[in-house]
Design an enzyme around this catalytic site. Structure first.
Site, PDB file in Angstrom:
ATOM      1  N   ARG A 257      -0.500  14.360  13.227  1.00  0.00           N
ATOM      2  CA  ARG A 257       0.172  14.118  11.931  1.00  0.00           C
ATOM      3  C   ARG A 257       0.143  15.393  11.099  1.00  0.00           C
ATOM      4  O   ARG A 257      -0.509  15.462  10.050  1.00  0.00           O
ATOM      5  CB  ARG A 257      -0.494  12.967  11.205  1.00  0.00           C
ATOM      6  CG  ARG A 257      -0.414  11.665  11.975  1.00  0.00           C
ATOM      7  CD  ARG A 257      -1.024  10.509  11.248  1.00  0.00           C
ATOM      8  NE  ARG A 257      -0.206  10.060  10.120  1.00  0.00           N
ATOM      9  CZ  ARG A 257      -0.582   9.081   9.295  1.00  0.00           C
ATOM     10  NH1 ARG A 257      -1.765   8.494   9.463  1.00  0.00           N
ATOM     11  NH2 ARG A 257       0.202   8.690   8.312  1.00  0.00           N
TER      12      ARG A 257
ATOM     13  N   ARG B 104      -5.326  10.124   4.375  1.00  0.00           N
ATOM     14  CA  ARG B 104      -4.341  11.205   4.518  1.00  0.00           C
ATOM     15  C   ARG B 104      -3.336  11.206   3.384  1.00  0.00           C
ATOM     16  O   ARG B 104      -2.813  12.243   2.983  1.00  0.00           O
ATOM     17  CB  ARG B 104      -3.545  11.027   5.802  1.00  0.00           C
ATOM     18  CG  ARG B 104      -4.330  10.938   7.065  1.00  0.00           C
ATOM     19  CD  ARG B 104      -3.366  10.771   8.193  1.00  0.00           C
ATOM     20  NE  ARG B 104      -2.465  11.892   8.211  1.00  0.00           N
ATOM     21  CZ  ARG B 104      -2.791  13.094   8.715  1.00  0.00           C
ATOM     22  NH1 ARG B 104      -3.976  13.251   9.226  1.00  0.00           N
ATOM     23  NH2 ARG B 104      -1.959  14.079   8.690  1.00  0.00           N
TER      24      ARG B 104
ATOM     25  N   ARG C 217      -8.632  -1.147   4.297  1.00  0.00           N
ATOM     26  CA  ARG C 217      -7.902  -0.032   3.703  1.00  0.00           C
ATOM     27  C   ARG C 217      -6.487  -0.443   3.312  1.00  0.00           C
ATOM     28  O   ARG C 217      -5.912   0.068   2.373  1.00  0.00           O
ATOM     29  CB  ARG C 217      -7.802   1.136   4.702  1.00  0.00           C
ATOM     30  CG  ARG C 217      -9.105   1.869   4.959  1.00  0.00           C
ATOM     31  CD  ARG C 217      -8.819   3.170   5.643  1.00  0.00           C
ATOM     32  NE  ARG C 217      -7.682   3.816   5.004  1.00  0.00           N
ATOM     33  CZ  ARG C 217      -6.896   4.694   5.644  1.00  0.00           C
ATOM     34  NH1 ARG C 217      -7.134   4.980   6.903  1.00  0.00           N
ATOM     35  NH2 ARG C 217      -5.877   5.241   5.016  1.00  0.00           N
TER      36      ARG C 217
ATOM     37  N   CYS D  76      -6.228  12.263  13.303  1.00  0.00           N
ATOM     38  CA  CYS D  76      -6.001  10.849  12.981  1.00  0.00           C
ATOM     39  C   CYS D  76      -5.954  10.036  14.264  1.00  0.00           C
ATOM     40  O   CYS D  76      -5.428  10.500  15.275  1.00  0.00           O
ATOM     41  CB  CYS D  76      -4.686  10.703  12.222  1.00  0.00           C
ATOM     42  SG  CYS D  76      -4.309   8.995  11.808  1.00  0.00           S
TER      43      CYS D  76
ATOM     44  N   ASP E 138       4.485   0.652  12.109  1.00  0.00           N
ATOM     45  CA  ASP E 138       3.322  -0.061  11.571  1.00  0.00           C
ATOM     46  C   ASP E 138       3.282  -1.524  11.978  1.00  0.00           C
ATOM     47  O   ASP E 138       2.345  -2.235  11.617  1.00  0.00           O
ATOM     48  CB  ASP E 138       3.292   0.057  10.037  1.00  0.00           C
ATOM     49  CG  ASP E 138       3.066   1.490   9.576  1.00  0.00           C
ATOM     50  OD1 ASP E 138       3.296   1.769   8.400  1.00  0.00           O
ATOM     51  OD2 ASP E 138       2.686   2.330  10.422  1.00  0.00           O
TER      52      ASP E 138
ATOM     53  N   LYS F 213       0.828  -1.207   0.000  1.00  0.00           N
ATOM     54  CA  LYS F 213       0.000   0.000   0.000  1.00  0.00           C
ATOM     55  C   LYS F 213       0.863   1.258   0.000  1.00  0.00           C
ATOM     56  O   LYS F 213       0.677   2.185  -0.787  1.00  0.00           O
ATOM     57  CB  LYS F 213      -0.915   0.041   1.224  1.00  0.00           C
ATOM     58  CG  LYS F 213      -1.588   1.391   1.455  1.00  0.00           C
ATOM     59  CD  LYS F 213      -2.460   1.398   2.674  1.00  0.00           C
ATOM     60  CE  LYS F 213      -1.759   1.628   3.962  1.00  0.00           C
ATOM     61  NZ  LYS F 213      -1.405   3.017   4.262  1.00  0.00           N
ATOM     62  N   ASN F 214       1.854   1.293   0.901  1.00  0.00           N
ATOM     63  CA  ASN F 214       2.634   2.520   1.066  1.00  0.00           C
ATOM     64  C   ASN F 214       3.671   2.733  -0.033  1.00  0.00           C
ATOM     65  O   ASN F 214       4.375   3.723  -0.036  1.00  0.00           O
ATOM     66  CB  ASN F 214       3.281   2.536   2.455  1.00  0.00           C
ATOM     67  CG  ASN F 214       2.218   2.685   3.528  1.00  0.00           C
ATOM     68  OD1 ASN F 214       1.078   3.024   3.231  1.00  0.00           O
ATOM     69  ND2 ASN F 214       2.590   2.422   4.760  1.00  0.00           N
TER      70      ASN F 214
HETATM   71  C1  EPZ Z   1       3.862   7.060   6.473  1.00  0.00           C
HETATM   72  O1  EPZ Z   1       3.002   8.061   7.032  1.00  0.00           O
HETATM   73  C2  EPZ Z   1       3.003   5.809   6.302  1.00  0.00           C
HETATM   74  N1  EPZ Z   1       1.912   6.090   5.404  1.00  0.00           N
HETATM   75  C3  EPZ Z   1       2.467   5.382   7.671  1.00  0.00           C
HETATM   76  O2  EPZ Z   1       1.764   4.152   7.511  1.00  0.00           O
HETATM   77  C4  EPZ Z   1       3.642   5.118   8.596  1.00  0.00           C
HETATM   78  O3  EPZ Z   1       3.163   4.847   9.885  1.00  0.00           O
HETATM   79  C5  EPZ Z   1       4.554   6.369   8.668  1.00  0.00           C
HETATM   80  O4  EPZ Z   1       4.950   6.778   7.355  1.00  0.00           O
HETATM   81  C6  EPZ Z   1       5.811   6.119   9.484  1.00  0.00           C
HETATM   82  O5  EPZ Z   1       6.521   5.046   8.986  1.00  0.00           O
HETATM   83  C7  EPZ Z   1       2.145   6.071   4.057  1.00  0.00           C
HETATM   84  O6  EPZ Z   1       3.245   5.856   3.578  1.00  0.00           O
HETATM   85  C8  EPZ Z   1       0.982   6.347   3.170  1.00  0.00           C
HETATM   86  P1  EPZ Z   1       5.655  10.496   8.607  1.00  0.00           P
HETATM   87  P2  EPZ Z   1       3.459   9.596   7.084  1.00  0.00           P
HETATM   88  O7  EPZ Z   1       5.468  11.783   7.888  1.00  0.00           O
HETATM   89  O8  EPZ Z   1       4.306   9.899   5.927  1.00  0.00           O
HETATM   90  C9  EPZ Z   1       5.915  13.843  11.979  1.00  0.00           C
HETATM   91  C10 EPZ Z   1       0.003   2.599   7.769  1.00  0.00           C
HETATM   92  O9  EPZ Z   1      -0.440   2.023   8.777  1.00  0.00           O
HETATM   93  N2  EPZ Z   1       5.699  14.821  10.895  1.00  0.00           N
HETATM   94  O10 EPZ Z   1       6.844   9.692   8.273  1.00  0.00           O
HETATM   95  O11 EPZ Z   1       2.238  10.406   7.294  1.00  0.00           O
HETATM   96  C11 EPZ Z   1       4.699  12.958  12.213  1.00  0.00           C
HETATM   97  O12 EPZ Z   1       3.764  13.587  13.055  1.00  0.00           O
HETATM   98  C12 EPZ Z   1       0.364   4.097   7.851  1.00  0.00           C
HETATM   99  O13 EPZ Z   1       0.176   2.064   6.675  1.00  0.00           O
HETATM  100  C13 EPZ Z   1       5.711  16.165  11.198  1.00  0.00           C
HETATM  101  O14 EPZ Z   1       5.887  16.575  12.357  1.00  0.00           O
HETATM  102  O15 EPZ Z   1       4.343   9.610   8.410  1.00  0.00           O
HETATM  103  C14 EPZ Z   1       5.342  11.722  12.835  1.00  0.00           C
HETATM  104  O16 EPZ Z   1       5.537  11.925  14.192  1.00  0.00           O
HETATM  105  C15 EPZ Z   1       0.003   4.699   9.161  1.00  0.00           C
HETATM  106  N3  EPZ Z   1       5.525  17.058  10.190  1.00  0.00           N
HETATM  107  C16 EPZ Z   1       6.674  11.637  12.105  1.00  0.00           C
HETATM  108  O17 EPZ Z   1       6.929  12.928  11.563  1.00  0.00           O
HETATM  109  C17 EPZ Z   1       5.324  16.661   8.884  1.00  0.00           C
HETATM  110  O18 EPZ Z   1       5.156  17.510   7.999  1.00  0.00           O
HETATM  111  C18 EPZ Z   1       6.736  10.616  10.991  1.00  0.00           C
HETATM  112  O19 EPZ Z   1       5.603  10.776  10.178  1.00  0.00           O
HETATM  113  C19 EPZ Z   1       5.314  15.286   8.605  1.00  0.00           C
HETATM  114  C20 EPZ Z   1       5.510  14.376   9.625  1.00  0.00           C
END
Ligand code: EPZ
Length: 418
Positions: free
Chosen positions: A121, A92, A397, A116, A305, A22-23
């Protein structure tokens, strides 16, 4: 609405084939916006999120066809740059169209993702990067608007390692003017896959798979043909835990050992017997599961995850384990549901203290998010008695027929209308 019923206590045995990730496929679909032609993919999982991204691209003017793992996305006639709230609120990852739309049309308007279940996020890093590339950003009426006649290369230092943030800025800068450098970039295998496919489309990206990615803008990209989407390491990990939980013997096929080091290491520590064979990973478990400590981290660290599924395993392990969540500090909604099944879990800040119990018992439960729903299915498989899991739309999903696959290796699992 449907619910899943699981009757526990069965040992799982056999082969399971992992679907596409998916990702990985979601950012690849967004990348098609940067081309004017027909892009084709294989090994695409049959997921609600893939359907949502397809709907999003169709609203933007693309023609999308999906048939049994084959996906075709024709972006010749793409002519809109607004991603509506109705779709973004359900997924998202829709934010991944923000960068490519801005690059293609010089402007975009994308609904801001809301709250979320797994915690805070924000997308501030996505916006910071776009500003550095010269985009004007405006947030109004719940939408983020960008204006940038031509994006210019720049140096983008991420404050946190962000997966979709890195992907969005890669997509924003491949057609920009000059050089872009992403610092503290995410190194997840799905980010690497996106970089490699963009290069196959004609981009000029170096440092893929490292935390410093250099992108030299090019004038255009060609559509990708017949790209096979990488296997889903999180689905593979979920299967591996199912085997360990039931003292089973499962060969997980179509998965990449090299992408799963952190999880495999922890499962071996917990007492599972893991070997590579026949193009897959075999997970056997004859002994008691031992309690171990887990800290989630950006790749190649232990994936967040897999945290919920690992908590299920630790719930029946011998001893006490501490699970610390550093990516989404509040990502513990599954703990309350596991407690309803008799698990002994205490939350302390961004850690869960899990004291293993001899067994968990079946109960009615409710899924709150994608990976939480997987942890409840696993708990149901290990439990004594029957478990009901409602709101399984969360599961669909991100898992392609998880219940059917588990049934094929011996689980007693089925669906009923709520
Ligand atoms: C990706 O989400 C994945 N989703 C998530 O998988 C996964 O949990 C996550 O990466 C971490 O590995 C997809 O790829 C579609 P991040 P993403 O931006 O990109 C902070 C699943 O179950 N942050 O890497 O949204 C954020 O709050 C899903 O398949 C900011 O502060 O995660 C978090 O603490 C759930 N500002 C950290 O960074 C930003 O602009 C990492 O989040 C962006 C992120």
């Amino acid at each position: 609405m449907e619910k899943i019923i699981v009757e526990g206590g069965k040992r799982l045995e056999g082969e399971l084939i992992v679907s596409g990730a998916k990702n990985a496929v979601l950012p690849l679909m967004a990348a098609c916006i940067l081309t004017e032609g027909v892009n084709t993919f294989t090994n695409v999982p049959d997921l609600a999120d893939v359907r949502t991204m397809s709907e999003m691209l169709e609203i933007l003017g693309a023609r999308v066809e999906y048939d049994n793992g084959d996906l075709s996305i024709d972006t010749k006639k793409l002519n809109k740059w607004v991603a509506p709230y109705e779709l973004v609120k359900t997924m998202r990852a829709s934010v991944l169209v923000l960068g490519p739309l801005t690059a293609r049309f010089g402007r975009a308007r994308v609904s801001l993702p809301g709250g979320c279940a797994i915690g805070e996020r924000p997308i501030d890093q996505h916006l910071k990067g776009l500003r550095i590339l010269g985009a004007e950003i405006e947030i109004e009426e719940g939408y983020v608007g960008t204006v940038a006649p031509k994006l210019q290369g720049g140096v983008i230092p991420f404050d946190v390692s962000t997966v979709t943030g890195t992907e969005n800025l890669m997509l924003s800068s491949v057609l920009s003017k000059g050089e872009t450098i992403l610092l503290n970039a995410a190194c997840e295998p799905e980010v690497t896959e996106l970089g490699q496919v963009l290069n196959e489309m004609g981009a000029d990206i170096k440092g893929i798979g490292t935390d410093i990615i250099t992108i030299n803008g090019v004038s255009s990209l060609s559509p990708i043909k017949d790209h096979e989407v990488m296997p889903d390491r999180i689905e593979a990990g979920t299967f591996m835990i199912a085997s360990a939980l039931t003292k089973g013997d499962i060969l997980v096929k179509n998965c990449r050992f090299e992408n799963m080091g952190a999880l495999i290491g922890k499962l071996i520590e917990a007492g599972a017997d893991i070997t590579r064979e026949n193009g897959g990973i075999r997970v056997k478990c004859g002994n008691e599961i031992k309690s171990i400590d887990i800290t989630t981290l950006p790749y190649p660290g232990f994936p967040t995850d897999m945290q919920a599924q690992m908590m299920t395993l630790m719930s029946i392990a011998d001893g006490l384990s501490i699970i610390t969540e550093t990516i989404f500090p509040q990502r513990f909604l599954h703990a309350g549901e596991l407690r309803r099944m008799g698990a002994d879990i205490k939350l302390v800040g961004n850690s869960a203290v899990v004291r293993g119990v001899p067994h968990v018992s079946g109960a009615p439960t409710m899924a709150s998010d994608l990976r939480a729903s997987a942890s409840l299915v696993l708990a149901g498989i290990a439990a004594e008695g029957k478990t009901d899991i409602s709101r399984v739309y969360h599961l669909d999903r991100g898992y392609d027929k998880l219940d059917r696959k588990l049934e094929s290796v011996g689980a007693r699992i089925w669906r009923e209308k709520e």
